[in-house]
Design an enzyme around this catalytic site. Structure first.
Site, PDB file in Angstrom:
ATOM      1  N   GLY A 299      44.810  36.388  39.246  1.00  0.00           N
ATOM      2  CA  GLY A 299      43.507  37.062  39.147  1.00  0.00           C
ATOM      3  C   GLY A 299      42.337  36.193  38.734  1.00  0.00           C
ATOM      4  O   GLY A 299      41.202  36.427  39.136  1.00  0.00           O
TER       5      GLY A 299
ATOM      6  N   GLU B  91      41.162  34.409  31.446  1.00  0.00           N
ATOM      7  CA  GLU B  91      41.645  35.657  32.061  1.00  0.00           C
ATOM      8  C   GLU B  91      40.540  36.282  32.905  1.00  0.00           C
ATOM      9  O   GLU B  91      39.357  36.089  32.631  1.00  0.00           O
ATOM     10  CB  GLU B  91      42.037  36.649  30.957  1.00  0.00           C
ATOM     11  CG  GLU B  91      43.497  36.604  30.557  1.00  0.00           C
ATOM     12  CD  GLU B  91      44.412  37.293  31.564  1.00  0.00           C
ATOM     13  OE1 GLU B  91      43.974  37.536  32.707  1.00  0.00           O
ATOM     14  OE2 GLU B  91      45.554  37.580  31.205  1.00  0.00           O
ATOM     15  N   ASP B  92      40.941  37.049  33.902  1.00  0.00           N
ATOM     16  CA  ASP B  92      39.981  37.791  34.713  1.00  0.00           C
ATOM     17  C   ASP B  92      39.527  39.069  34.015  1.00  0.00           C
ATOM     18  O   ASP B  92      38.338  39.360  33.915  1.00  0.00           O
ATOM     19  CB  ASP B  92      40.581  38.111  36.099  1.00  0.00           C
ATOM     20  CG  ASP B  92      41.981  38.736  36.011  1.00  0.00           C
ATOM     21  OD1 ASP B  92      42.533  38.854  34.894  1.00  0.00           O
ATOM     22  OD2 ASP B  92      42.531  39.098  37.066  1.00  0.00           O
TER      23      ASP B  92
ATOM     24  N   ASP C 109      42.766  44.823  30.117  1.00  0.00           N
ATOM     25  CA  ASP C 109      42.867  46.275  30.264  1.00  0.00           C
ATOM     26  C   ASP C 109      43.640  46.833  29.066  1.00  0.00           C
ATOM     27  O   ASP C 109      43.050  47.196  28.048  1.00  0.00           O
ATOM     28  CB  ASP C 109      43.541  46.567  31.611  1.00  0.00           C
ATOM     29  CG  ASP C 109      43.718  48.046  31.880  1.00  0.00           C
ATOM     30  OD1 ASP C 109      43.105  48.867  31.185  1.00  0.00           O
ATOM     31  OD2 ASP C 109      44.478  48.395  32.814  1.00  0.00           O
TER      32      ASP C 109
ATOM     33  N   LYS D 249      37.859  45.978  29.833  1.00  0.00           N
ATOM     34  CA  LYS D 249      37.778  47.433  29.993  1.00  0.00           C
ATOM     35  C   LYS D 249      37.694  48.063  28.608  1.00  0.00           C
ATOM     36  O   LYS D 249      38.446  47.689  27.711  1.00  0.00           O
ATOM     37  CB  LYS D 249      39.017  47.966  30.727  1.00  0.00           C
ATOM     38  CG  LYS D 249      38.961  47.760  32.219  1.00  0.00           C
ATOM     39  CD  LYS D 249      40.039  48.572  32.924  1.00  0.00           C
ATOM     40  CE  LYS D 249      40.076  48.178  34.395  1.00  0.00           C
ATOM     41  NZ  LYS D 249      41.199  48.809  35.126  1.00  0.00           N
TER      42      LYS D 249
ATOM     43  N   PHE E 239      39.282  51.279  38.280  1.00  0.00           N
ATOM     44  CA  PHE E 239      39.979  50.124  38.854  1.00  0.00           C
ATOM     45  C   PHE E 239      38.992  49.308  39.665  1.00  0.00           C
ATOM     46  O   PHE E 239      38.252  49.833  40.478  1.00  0.00           O
ATOM     47  CB  PHE E 239      41.143  50.595  39.736  1.00  0.00           C
ATOM     48  CG  PHE E 239      42.102  49.499  40.051  1.00  0.00           C
ATOM     49  CD1 PHE E 239      43.055  49.104  39.130  1.00  0.00           C
ATOM     50  CD2 PHE E 239      42.041  48.829  41.269  1.00  0.00           C
ATOM     51  CE1 PHE E 239      43.946  48.069  39.420  1.00  0.00           C
ATOM     52  CE2 PHE E 239      42.918  47.794  41.569  1.00  0.00           C
ATOM     53  CZ  PHE E 239      43.870  47.413  40.630  1.00  0.00           C
TER      54      PHE E 239
ATOM     55  N   ASP F  53      42.734  42.000  42.520  1.00  0.00           N
ATOM     56  CA  ASP F  53      43.341  42.533  43.746  1.00  0.00           C
ATOM     57  C   ASP F  53      43.768  43.977  43.624  1.00  0.00           C
ATOM     58  O   ASP F  53      43.928  44.523  42.535  1.00  0.00           O
ATOM     59  CB  ASP F  53      44.596  41.718  44.072  1.00  0.00           C
ATOM     60  CG  ASP F  53      45.750  42.082  43.133  1.00  0.00           C
ATOM     61  OD1 ASP F  53      45.585  41.932  41.899  1.00  0.00           O
ATOM     62  OD2 ASP F  53      46.797  42.545  43.620  1.00  0.00           O
TER      63      ASP F  53
ATOM     64  N   ARG G  72      40.970  39.986  46.905  1.00  0.00           N
ATOM     65  CA  ARG G  72      40.626  38.963  45.910  1.00  0.00           C
ATOM     66  C   ARG G  72      39.504  38.067  46.428  1.00  0.00           C
ATOM     67  O   ARG G  72      38.855  37.357  45.678  1.00  0.00           O
ATOM     68  CB  ARG G  72      41.828  38.033  45.650  1.00  0.00           C
ATOM     69  CG  ARG G  72      43.032  38.701  45.014  1.00  0.00           C
ATOM     70  CD  ARG G  72      44.007  37.612  44.574  1.00  0.00           C
ATOM     71  NE  ARG G  72      45.332  38.105  44.287  1.00  0.00           N
ATOM     72  CZ  ARG G  72      45.726  38.579  43.111  1.00  0.00           C
ATOM     73  NH1 ARG G  72      44.885  38.637  42.109  1.00  0.00           N
ATOM     74  NH2 ARG G  72      46.960  38.999  42.926  1.00  0.00           N
TER      75      ARG G  72
END
Ligand code: IMP
Ligand code: MG
Length: 190
Positions: free
Chosen positions: A50, A105-106, A109, A137, A158, A165, A171
């Site tokens: 990610g 990190e992307d 969550d 998030k 989402f 993705d 992506r």
């Protein structure tokens, strides 16, 4: 039949963060890191898959010297929700003992990935360990975690694009989109 990429990008209303907003934020985070790590040579670790676009944009904006390395973990499979179980699919190659380590990190969550990575990489005795995440998030964490550098706080929806993705697709987009229900259904049928 148009591609999922075409279907998603046809409606600009699906965009949550534009290319410009993302690039401006990446520059800001890179400036902060360059400032905080002056005189040091940190190892930046990309959490695959990610983070790959964020990572490459971020390192290109750094004014300090740095090394790069890659880890791959999996917690989502092809689902919308974290499975809660994390597997290491690719380990770091570079010895981290005594190094200043920055994990990239992307999105955070549930917080389980970051929580897991911190515990795991701490055991390798780095001199310091910090986390960067482009997206966080809000209201979805199931564990306490720390993230020293963050980009955007977003809602529970989402999101895809810019490395993120759904079923390994989408992506490739330079913007970040909220996943439309229609597209979700179309992709689930495939
Ligand atoms: P966490 O362990 O629940 O914090 O999830 C972290 C990982 O789940 C991220 O690194 C992403 O790969 C993936 N993820 C979480 N939310 C989303 C999303 O909205 N879209 C795509 N991937 C997501
Ligand atoms: Mg990820």
């Amino acid at each position: 039949m148009s591609s999922f990429t075409e279907q998603l990008t046809a409606d600009r209303n699906n965009i949550l963060l534009t290319r410009e907003q993302i690039q401006e934020k990446v520059k800001k985070i890179a400036a902060q890191i360059s400032n905080d790590y002056q005189g040091k040579i940190p190892v930046l670790i990309c959490v695959l898959n990610g983070s790959f676009l964020f990572f490459t944009d971020l390192v290109r904006q750094l004014s300090i010297d740095c090394e790069v390395d890659f880890v791959k973990i999996s917690s989502y499979g092809d689902a919308l929700k974290s499975s809660g179980k994390i597997d290491v699919l690719k380990h770091v190659d570079c010895p981290l003992e005594g190094r200043d380590v920055i994990i990239v990190e992307d999105i955070i969550d549930t917080g389980l990935s970051v929580h897991f990575l911190r515990r795991w990489l701490k055991e390798l005795n780095p001199a310091s360990l910090r986390f960067v995440s482009l997206l966080i998030k809000e209201g979805t964490a199931v564990v306490d975690y720390e993230c020293e550098y963050s980009g955007f706080k977003i809602g529970k929806e989402f999101v895809i694009g810019y490395g993120l993705d759904y079923r390994q697709l989408l992506r490739n987009l330079p913007e970040i989109y909220i996943m439309p229900e229609m597209l979700l259904q179309a992709m689930d049928k495939k």
